[in-house]
Scaffold this motif. Structure first.
Motif, PDB file in Angstrom:
ATOM      1  N   LYS A 126     -30.187  12.600  54.458  1.00 54.32           N
ATOM      2  CA  LYS A 126     -28.565  13.161  55.061  1.00 54.32           C
ATOM      3  C   LYS A 126     -28.984  13.920  56.334  1.00 54.32           C
ATOM      4  CE  LYS A 126     -29.190  17.389  52.373  1.00 54.32           C
ATOM      5  NZ  LYS A 126     -28.769  18.374  51.362  1.00 54.32           N
ATOM      6  N   ARG A 127     -27.947  13.788  57.306  1.00 56.16           N
ATOM      7  CA  ARG A 127     -28.043  14.337  58.569  1.00 56.16           C
ATOM      8  C   ARG A 127     -28.288  15.618  58.798  1.00 56.16           C
ATOM      9  NH1 ARG A 127     -27.108  12.026  63.224  1.00 56.16           N
ATOM     10  NH2 ARG A 127     -26.443  13.145  65.091  1.00 56.16           N
ATOM     11  N   GLU A 128     -27.820  16.404  57.619  1.00 59.36           N
ATOM     12  CA  GLU A 128     -28.216  17.975  57.593  1.00 59.36           C
ATOM     13  C   GLU A 128     -29.662  18.219  57.948  1.00 59.36           C
ATOM     14  OE1 GLU A 128     -24.477  17.277  55.181  1.00 59.36           O
ATOM     15  OE2 GLU A 128     -26.120  16.375  55.898  1.00 59.36           O
ATOM     16  N   LEU A 130     -31.556  16.997  59.960  1.00 55.32           N
ATOM     17  CA  LEU A 130     -32.100  16.998  61.265  1.00 55.32           C
ATOM     18  C   LEU A 130     -32.003  18.539  61.942  1.00 55.32           C
ATOM     19  CD1 LEU A 130     -32.505  15.386  63.678  1.00 55.32           C
ATOM     20  CD2 LEU A 130     -30.265  14.939  64.093  1.00 55.32           C
ATOM     21  N   TRP A 140     -37.336  13.770  62.899  1.00 58.12           N
ATOM     22  CA  TRP A 140     -36.891  12.881  63.775  1.00 58.12           C
ATOM     23  C   TRP A 140     -38.102  12.203  64.493  1.00 58.12           C
ATOM     24  CZ3 TRP A 140     -37.112  12.636  69.276  1.00 58.12           C
ATOM     25  CH2 TRP A 140     -36.186  11.772  69.807  1.00 58.12           C
ATOM     26  N   PHE A 146     -31.230   9.290  60.039  1.00 58.72           N
ATOM     27  CA  PHE A 146     -30.328  10.127  59.185  1.00 58.72           C
ATOM     28  C   PHE A 146     -29.080   9.679  59.301  1.00 58.72           C
ATOM     29  CE2 PHE A 146     -33.518  12.604  61.759  1.00 58.72           C
ATOM     30  CZ  PHE A 146     -34.003  13.516  60.640  1.00 58.72           C
ATOM     31  N   ASP A 148     -24.747  10.263  57.935  1.00 63.61           N
ATOM     32  CA  ASP A 148     -23.722  11.389  57.900  1.00 63.61           C
ATOM     33  C   ASP A 148     -22.837  10.696  56.547  1.00 63.61           C
ATOM     34  OD1 ASP A 148     -21.567  13.032  57.459  1.00 63.61           O
ATOM     35  OD2 ASP A 148     -20.957  13.344  59.719  1.00 63.61           O
ATOM     36  N   ASP A 154     -19.448   5.612  59.736  1.00 59.94           N
ATOM     37  CA  ASP A 154     -20.953   5.755  60.537  1.00 59.94           C
ATOM     38  C   ASP A 154     -21.953   5.401  59.628  1.00 59.94           C
ATOM     39  OD1 ASP A 154     -19.263   6.720  62.685  1.00 59.94           O
ATOM     40  OD2 ASP A 154     -19.938   8.928  62.244  1.00 59.94           O
TER      41      ASP A 154
END
Length: 287
Positions: A126-128, A130, A140, A146, A148, A154
């Protein structure tokens, strides 16, 4: 200036108080021990990420940096007295892209993942994550993908790009299809993104099952002791010739096989067995 001696005295008293309280809480309060262990677990990972960042930065963002993270994280199981046993590693396809799907119980899944992580394999997260300080930057640099999850458009776009990356760069991806951590001793219904990805790229799915942690770890009970975990790699599931219409049945079939193995290895005395022997344990596990 006369305040400084008093301030130092207060700091010294607080320090001595902590020296007394911390060992007392450690030996007298299982809940305190749980929080101490989890705080150290997360803090240690952040510290190791700080060490890994400059090493990984030499290559830039590169999937090969995952080897560095894996090497730096492998020892953590020894700090907590957790024995990880891997079976079925011979089922990994030797020289082709594939999608790994695994059950998701807690942040401790990282221990089992690092134990069995194949070469050129990165998680989809999940993008969180990052924005999780040094850990996010290290991930990364290691090529972690990642997504969202709140923005479906997206996520679909990223998955399409990942499908191309699988084929053109010989990359494997690791997905937790439950979508979130599951502490109830079973498996949540699977989201289908990983299966759409495998079908779109026409690559195999490799299911990986980690036994229940309930004999040594339970968030609800604030319990974290030493124990054993078995990681089972299942035979790859081919997707050649399948289309998006086949994805629901494919996801259900893979989940059923994983749940069967989860129940088996969580009740054979080699990973989670004590939990299933507790009153209500089998019921909570769906048995």
């Amino acid at each position: 200036m006369e305040l400084w001696p008093g301030a130092w005295t207060v700091l010294l008293l607080l320090f001595l108080l902590l020296l007394f309280l911390l060992p007392t809480l450690w030996f007298c309060s299982p809940s305190a021990k749980y929080f101490f262990k989890m705080a150290f677990y997360n803090g240690w990972i952040l510290f190791l990420a700080v060490l890994a960042i400059p090493v990984c930065a030499v290559r830039g963002r590169n999937v090969e940096n995952m080897k560095i993270l894996r090497l730096m994280l492998l020892h953590i199981k020894y700090l907590y007295g957790i024995r990880v046993e891997v079976r079925g590693a011979q089922h990994f396809p030797p020289s082709q892209p594939y999608v790994v799907v695994s059950n998701h119980q807690s942040s401790l899944d990282l221990l089992g993942m690092m134990e069995v992580l194949p070469g050129r394999c990165v998680p989809i997260a999940k993008r969180e994550l990052l924005w999780a300080g040094s850990a996010g930057l290290a991930c990364w640099l290691a090529g972690v993908i990642f997504i969202d999850r709140k923005r479906t458009g997206d996520a679909i776009s990223v998955m399409s790009e990942v499908a191309q990356t699988l084929l053109t760069q010989d990359v494997r991806v690791w997905v937790f299809p439950e979508g979130t951590r599951n502490h109830n001793g079973s498996m949540l219904p699977f989201k289908r993104g990983a299966f759409h990805l495998a079908v779109q790229a026409q690559v195999p799915i490799v299911p990986i099952v980690m036994s229940s942690y309930q004999d040594f770890y339970c968030k609800k009970e604030r319990r974290f002791t030493s124990g054993r975990c078995q990681v089972r790699v299942l035979p790859p599931v081919p997707t050649e010739g399948l289309t998006s219409d086949d994805v629901p049945a494919l996801a259900d079939r893979v989940r059923h096989s994983m749940l069967t193995i989860f129940r088996e290895i969580s009740s054979d005395g080699k990973g989670g067995g004590d939990y299933l022997k507790k009153p209500g344990g089998a019921r909570e596990a769906g048995l």
